[in-house]
Design an enzyme around this catalytic site. Sequence first.
Site, PDB file in Angstrom:
ATOM      1  N   CYS A 230       0.828  -1.211   0.000  1.00 41.95           N
ATOM      2  CA  CYS A 230       0.000   0.000   0.000  1.00 41.95           C
ATOM      3  C   CYS A 230       0.866   1.266   0.000  1.00 41.95           C
ATOM      4  O   CYS A 230       1.412   1.629   1.049  1.00 41.95           O
ATOM      5  CB  CYS A 230      -0.903  -0.062   1.237  1.00 41.95           C
ATOM      6  SG  CYS A 230      -1.736   1.458   1.654  1.00 41.95           S
TER       7      CYS A 230
ATOM      8  N   CYS B  40       0.056   3.880   2.641  1.00 44.31           N
ATOM      9  CA  CYS B  40       0.465   3.422   3.975  1.00 44.31           C
ATOM     10  C   CYS B  40       1.927   3.773   4.226  1.00 44.31           C
ATOM     11  O   CYS B  40       2.288   4.259   5.300  1.00 44.31           O
ATOM     12  CB  CYS B  40       0.266   1.911   4.114  1.00 44.31           C
ATOM     13  SG  CYS B  40      -1.441   1.371   3.907  1.00 44.31           S
TER      14      CYS B  40
END
Length: 104
Positions: free
Chosen positions: A29, A32
Amino acid sequence: MAEVTDTDFEAEVLGAELPVLVEFTADWCPPCRQMAPVLRALAAEEADRLKVVQLNVDLNPLTTNAYRVLSMPTFMVFRGGEPVRSMVGARPKRRLLEELSDVV
């Protein structure tokens, strides 16, 4: 920043004295990864008022499913063993602090 798992989630998050900000994250991600320095700074600056941890959704499906986390990053604030706030998506530190102000 500490990582929590399905195994220790109850002790580390639900049983914590302080409010806990949990980032539900994944290695794949990009947003993230973008949040990592923001969360490290937040953890250091607010250590006396807020515990900040990460939970890898790919490695911890029980907790991820229990809280119906579908998007990464998802941030949940737990206080007294209960989720009190949920936010989805990367955000600047200033905005994150604003969103946390009433729960910390």
